[in-house]
Design a protein around this motif. Structure first.
Motif, PDB file in Angstrom:
ATOM      1  N   VAL A  70       0.861  -1.194   0.000  1.00  0.00           N
ATOM      2  CA  VAL A  70       0.000   0.000   0.000  1.00  0.00           C
ATOM      3  C   VAL A  70       0.893   1.238   0.000  1.00  0.00           C
ATOM      4  O   VAL A  70       1.884   1.314   0.726  1.00  0.00           O
ATOM      5  CB  VAL A  70      -0.939  -0.003   1.242  1.00  0.00           C
ATOM      6  N   GLY A  71       0.528   2.166  -0.875  1.00  0.00           N
ATOM      7  CA  GLY A  71       1.223   3.460  -0.887  1.00  0.00           C
ATOM      8  C   GLY A  71       2.352   3.554  -1.892  1.00  0.00           C
ATOM      9  O   GLY A  71       2.894   4.637  -2.118  1.00  0.00           O
ATOM     10  N   LEU A  72       2.743   2.443  -2.504  1.00  0.00           N
ATOM     11  CA  LEU A  72       3.827   2.526  -3.484  1.00  0.00           C
ATOM     12  C   LEU A  72       3.253   2.621  -4.892  1.00  0.00           C
ATOM     13  O   LEU A  72       2.396   1.837  -5.283  1.00  0.00           O
ATOM     14  CB  LEU A  72       4.754   1.309  -3.421  1.00  0.00           C
ATOM     15  N   ASP A  73       3.777   3.582  -5.627  1.00  0.00           N
ATOM     16  CA  ASP A  73       3.408   3.739  -7.023  1.00  0.00           C
ATOM     17  C   ASP A  73       3.985   2.565  -7.819  1.00  0.00           C
ATOM     18  O   ASP A  73       5.003   1.986  -7.417  1.00  0.00           O
ATOM     19  CB  ASP A  73       4.034   5.060  -7.492  1.00  0.00           C
ATOM     20  N   SER A  74       3.328   2.222  -8.932  1.00  0.00           N
ATOM     21  CA  SER A  74       3.823   1.071  -9.703  1.00  0.00           C
ATOM     22  C   SER A  74       5.241   1.286 -10.247  1.00  0.00           C
ATOM     23  O   SER A  74       5.931   0.333 -10.586  1.00  0.00           O
ATOM     24  CB  SER A  74       2.860   0.751 -10.840  1.00  0.00           C
ATOM     25  N   LYS A  75       5.664   2.552 -10.298  1.00  0.00           N
ATOM     26  CA  LYS A  75       7.023   2.830 -10.809  1.00  0.00           C
ATOM     27  C   LYS A  75       8.077   2.774  -9.692  1.00  0.00           C
ATOM     28  O   LYS A  75       9.275   2.851  -9.951  1.00  0.00           O
ATOM     29  CB  LYS A  75       7.085   4.223 -11.459  1.00  0.00           C
ATOM     30  N   HIS A  76       7.626   2.664  -8.457  1.00  0.00           N
ATOM     31  CA  HIS A  76       8.585   2.622  -7.336  1.00  0.00           C
ATOM     32  C   HIS A  76       9.426   1.357  -7.456  1.00  0.00           C
ATOM     33  O   HIS A  76       8.874   0.258  -7.626  1.00  0.00           O
ATOM     34  CB  HIS A  76       7.814   2.628  -6.007  1.00  0.00           C
ATOM     35  N   PRO A  77      10.761   1.462  -7.370  1.00  0.00           N
ATOM     36  CA  PRO A  77      11.611   0.286  -7.584  1.00  0.00           C
ATOM     37  C   PRO A  77      11.388  -0.867  -6.604  1.00  0.00           C
ATOM     38  O   PRO A  77      11.782  -1.997  -6.901  1.00  0.00           O
ATOM     39  CB  PRO A  77      13.041   0.835  -7.463  1.00  0.00           C
ATOM     40  N   LYS A 107      -6.889   5.505  -4.301  1.00  0.00           N
ATOM     41  CA  LYS A 107      -7.570   6.184  -3.169  1.00  0.00           C
ATOM     42  C   LYS A 107      -8.528   5.222  -2.476  1.00  0.00           C
ATOM     43  O   LYS A 107      -8.587   5.169  -1.264  1.00  0.00           O
ATOM     44  CB  LYS A 107      -8.344   7.398  -3.687  1.00  0.00           C
ATOM     45  N   ASN A 108      -9.263   4.447  -3.301  1.00  0.00           N
ATOM     46  CA  ASN A 108     -10.266   3.575  -2.693  1.00  0.00           C
ATOM     47  C   ASN A 108      -9.782   2.117  -2.661  1.00  0.00           C
ATOM     48  O   ASN A 108     -10.073   1.317  -3.547  1.00  0.00           O
ATOM     49  CB  ASN A 108     -11.587   3.696  -3.449  1.00  0.00           C
ATOM     50  N   LEU A 109      -9.074   1.808  -1.581  1.00  0.00           N
ATOM     51  CA  LEU A 109      -8.479   0.470  -1.484  1.00  0.00           C
ATOM     52  C   LEU A 109      -9.532  -0.618  -1.304  1.00  0.00           C
ATOM     53  O   LEU A 109      -9.395  -1.721  -1.827  1.00  0.00           O
ATOM     54  CB  LEU A 109      -7.465   0.428  -0.337  1.00  0.00           C
ATOM     55  N   GLU A 110     -10.587  -0.279  -0.547  1.00  0.00           N
ATOM     56  CA  GLU A 110     -11.665  -1.263  -0.336  1.00  0.00           C
ATOM     57  C   GLU A 110     -12.275  -1.683  -1.675  1.00  0.00           C
ATOM     58  O   GLU A 110     -12.519  -2.855  -1.931  1.00  0.00           O
ATOM     59  CB  GLU A 110     -12.780  -0.668   0.547  1.00  0.00           C
ATOM     60  N   GLU A 111     -12.480  -0.668  -2.506  1.00  0.00           N
ATOM     61  CA  GLU A 111     -13.051  -0.885  -3.826  1.00  0.00           C
ATOM     62  C   GLU A 111     -12.115  -1.760  -4.667  1.00  0.00           C
ATOM     63  O   GLU A 111     -12.536  -2.690  -5.360  1.00  0.00           O
ATOM     64  CB  GLU A 111     -13.210   0.497  -4.484  1.00  0.00           C
TER      65      GLU A 111
END
Ligand code: PGA
Length: 242
Positions: A70-77, A107-111
């Motif tokens: 959670v919280g990491l962008d897909s580009k984060h290594p 934003k909506n992790l539950e979703e």
């Protein structure tokens, strides 16, 4: 459970890739569940080799990963998206639109949790799910706890997992404290499970798992023993025979 003993990590990786090849031979449009971490690296290397040599084809394959921080962008290594792209996807003939990893940065992790499970279902379910195991017995990011989730869910990572996974980050403080993970129930829906266990650091958990005669949320991997088509490939280091 079928148990295959591999002499070492190299052999474990080759056997795992061969089993995946056998599934692909039967069903070229395979829905393949993928794992991250250190354990499947050798398997992915072998799959790349087989693909480059024309032995296997990923053009019709769909992949579904188990989890993402959670919280990491897909580009984060250190994200699992980045791991999959750099370790496997860019080296094989898979279509980008056929690869799926839960979004940990939405934003909506539950979703996202609900959407991920229903997406897998609509795709026809997972045919073969590759799995590793945490030294604490977790499967995907389902950590030891009394209750285990049926569906994809948000989990808080335990200090032992954060420590284990800190090797993939520059500093331990950078390891996210939560993740989006397929639930134990989502995993058990896969038609076949392939669990890979390698290395001395997994000795204790391997012994615990192999000696179990009950299931418990405190050892999430124990639920895999309920599955009718579970294959475990374990090397001698993990078995404590080296
Ligand atoms: P590893 O992780 O393959 O890096 O040991 C496995 C897991 O945590 O599930």
């Amino acid at each position: 459970m079928k148990v295959i003993i591999a002499e070492d990590y190299d052999e474990l990786s080759k056997i795992a890739a061969q089993l995946i090849k056998e599934e692909l031979d039967v069903k070229p449009a395979l829905n393949l569940g993928l794992a991250t971490g250190g354990t499947p690296l050798g398997t992915y290397k072998e799959l790349i080799r087989l693909n480059k040599e024309g032995e296997i084809d990923f053009s019709q394959v769909k992949t579904f990963n188990l989890d993402e921080y959670v919280g990491l962008d897909s580009k984060h290594p250190s994200s699992y998206s980045y791991y999959m792209e750099s370790i496997l996807f860019r080296h094989i003939n898979i279509k980008e639109e056929n690869t799926h990893i839960p979004k940990g940065n939405t934003k909506n992790l539950e979703e996202e949790c609900k959407a991920y499970d229903s997406y897998i279902e609509r795709a026809g379910g997972i045919d073969l799910q590759i799995l590793g195991i945490g030294s604490n017995g977790h499967i995907a990011f389902n950590e030891p706890a009394d209750q285990q989730s049926l569906g994809t869910t948000i989990v808080n990572l335990t200090p032992s997992t954060i420590k284990d996974n800190s090797r993939f980050f520059e500093r331990i403080e950078e390891v996210p404290t939560s993740a989006i993970s397929m639930g134990i129930g989502s995993i058990l829906k896969a038609r076949k499970l392939l669990l890979l266990i390698s290395g001395k650091s997994k000795r204790e958990i391997t012994k615990r798992l192999l000696e179990l005669d009950y299931v418990t949320g405190q050892l999430p991997a124990s639920f895999l023993l309920l599955h009718q088509d579970l294959t475990l490939i374990v090397d001698r280091d993990a078995l404590g025979e080296n």
